[in-house]
Design an enzyme around this catalytic site. Sequence first.
Site, mmCIF file in Angstrom:
data_model
loop_
_atom_site.group_PDB
_atom_site.id
_atom_site.type_symbol
_atom_site.label_atom_id
_atom_site.label_comp_id
_atom_site.label_asym_id
_atom_site.label_seq_id
_atom_site.Cartn_x
_atom_site.Cartn_y
_atom_site.Cartn_z
ATOM 1 N N PRO A 1 27.875 37.893 37.414
ATOM 2 C CA PRO A 1 28.774 38.693 36.573
ATOM 3 C C PRO A 1 29.578 37.882 35.549
ATOM 4 C CG PRO A 1 29.739 38.367 38.747
ATOM 5 C CD PRO A 1 28.404 37.672 38.762
ATOM 6 N N ASP B 1 33.366 45.322 33.860
ATOM 7 C CA ASP B 1 34.494 45.711 33.019
ATOM 8 C C ASP B 1 34.411 45.197 31.581
ATOM 9 O OD1 ASP B 1 34.838 43.087 33.513
ATOM 10 O OD2 ASP B 1 36.850 43.237 34.347
ATOM 11 N N TYR C 1 37.496 35.907 39.238
ATOM 12 C CA TYR C 1 36.118 35.759 39.727
ATOM 13 C C TYR C 1 35.973 34.374 40.341
ATOM 14 C CZ TYR C 1 33.701 39.490 37.092
ATOM 15 O OH TYR C 1 33.226 40.671 36.609
ATOM 16 N N ARG D 1 43.148 42.242 32.259
ATOM 17 C CA ARG D 1 42.601 43.603 32.242
ATOM 18 C C ARG D 1 43.612 44.621 31.743
ATOM 19 N NH1 ARG D 1 38.933 44.658 36.366
ATOM 20 N NH2 ARG D 1 39.284 46.794 35.679
#
Length: 687
Positions: free
Chosen positions: A362, A50, A283, A275
Amino acid sequence: AVQLPMSEVDVLIVGAGPAGLMMANWMSRYGIKTRIVDKRGTKIFNGQADGLQCRTLEIFDSFGFGHRAWSESNHMLEICLWNPDSSGVIRRSDRIPDTIPGISRFQQVVLHQGRIERFFLDSIESQSNIRVERGVMPIQLELDESLAEDPEAYPITVTLKHLSEAEATPDQGNGQVANGLFRSNLSSDDTQELLQRISLDDKANTLEVVKAKYMLGADGARSWVRGQLGLQLDGSSTDYVWGVLDIIPITDFPDIRMRCAIHSASSGSVMVIPRENKLVRLYIQLTTTEKDGDQKGAKVDRSTITPEVILQSAQRILHPYKISYEYCDWWTAYQIGQRVGTCFSARERIFLAGDAIHTHSPKAGQGMNVSLQDTYNLGWKIASVVKGIADRSILKTYQSERRRIAQDLIEFDHKFSRLFSGRPAKDIMDNEGISIKAFKEAFEKGNMFASGIAVNYGTSMIVAKEGDAVEQGDGLDVSATDKTLRVISQQSLATSLKVGMRTPSFKVLNQSDARPWHFQELLQSDGRWRVVIFAGDVSVPEQRAKMWRLGERLAAPGSFLQRYTVSGARYDSVFDLLTVHAAPRIETSIFDFHEVFRPFDPHQGWDYWKIYVDDQSYHEGHGQIYRNYGIDPAVGCAVIIRPDQYVSYVGTVDDYDALDRFFSSFMTPASQRPADQTSRSTRKLAN
Ligand code: FAD
């Protein structure tokens, strides 16, 4: 034997994730005959990567869809670091800017990968007939190496299998929440299974043979193409498992709309990513699976990882703050090692990009960005070779330029993982724990790397750095280049416009209508090389004379502008010649410049969009591009910028010969190009 249908294509792309789509997007700009196939029946709709770094946004903008990502995404401005205090309770210990101020006109944003894929699909569709063919996968691949150097040949033969809808839609389980296990690499790779299934399925029993000039394996971390080529990834033998949870949080934690790295005293760490659509991503590194030598890693029991497990972890780390949710958009358990390929292509005919050639955690938000940038680097090169504009030798620069980035990324990820996942040190005697100061420093340094702006490509035939020291790039034999012919930059003429790096952006005004433009806006990714003349203060006769001398050479019959442009095509179909001068705007007009800098079209008159000035605007200040690039207006310089916005060369304003030599080292005169490509180039690249 039944004859299978056979067709030819210039470029075949396997995989329609970010890397494959960027490649197809470049092909759409050049009008290259391309097919792109993906074994999945649909694109993804939520989750996965993202983060969009500022360099990626600059690239999107150069393709004309930066504004879509910018307006739909959540913008991340600040990072908050939380750490345990002396009594073990988490406290905010620092705030740092998310993107280093001033490095780009964009800042890091977040938007899920499904939307990014959508922007690419729309962009490709608007420019070409290329469409992603879903539910199609290769089952056989051959490369005839004896044809590798023949520019007209189709040395790649691929058998494609069309899948049934059921095959292309693997079971996602019947959970109510969309989850990444669909494409997750935690579930065993299903390529083999799909191959077996389709061999039994009569409905979807269509095979075809495709002959291709070039091929891209952008088929993700478990790349089938990589396997067929017998190429491997090297790196650590440890796989990390990350829990990722996209929720609308209900919490009293005050920094939930900031990007946070939270280290608890003894319950682990969480990364918080605010977001779009009120979502927040958490995470958490869940476990490590140790690999036993070359044996397969210990199997992670997927059933133990659920959204609840990830949430409970977050609750422990965030204590005494509370966090829960009612809406979960997506979650995954994402298993990844830190590995990079040694070889990025087979004979510069079949290339690997993205996760197919490097994998990493990530955390730094790099997966999608680096994958996109791999094919942003490769696409224009392949397209130029297919069209006959450039020699095949430029293709070696893909590995020499991108492998170093992938290696740096793995190294960065390594350091950062340890700092992120480690337990904070209790005091200076605690050698096992990680120092919060070191973490903060790594974060700040990492921000520059992660932004994508720091990329600095080494010397090659398309990067003419200064000095004699020729960097021996990966797989790139630059020493073979004749040094007497090699063009060498004079970096001192533009101290901050670094050869090998992307062109930074500042505002300039259009000489004819006074409109301010960000300089990067003039560098669209349309396949053209830019020759930018910083003519300096042209009200001074000496500067004006230099500009005029260059103009005469550029306009002369047989100049590189003419040799490499197809006869009858627009003069600027291969080279966009731009001028930025530093004389006062109101005392200057385009007619003070040699005609080659403001060409005349018998149907459309003068071109008013070629000459710009470094001056005060009415509403947007003074861009000070000369000062910011470190160019002296009393001297000026000439600059070559690649189709991907990286600076190739900086030299004196009137050194026409250096410009000519630069392009002659890898371009093919238009008169020697294959006829069918010539006509296509005229159509697509001319405005
Ligand atoms: P991919 O996006 O993996 O695309 C590969 C494409 O190839 C897929 O569409 C696939 O269907 C297709 N394909 C594969 N094999 C074949 C075949 N044999 N034939 C035809 N088609 C094939 N990154 C982050 O930064 N943050 C995250 O939270 C994050 N979460 C992730 C979660 C999951 C489940 C996965 C899989 C990845 C995640 N990533 C994350 C990584 C990020 O998505 C990748 O780094 C990025 O998508 C890489 O782009 P790519 O184009 O190289 O590969």
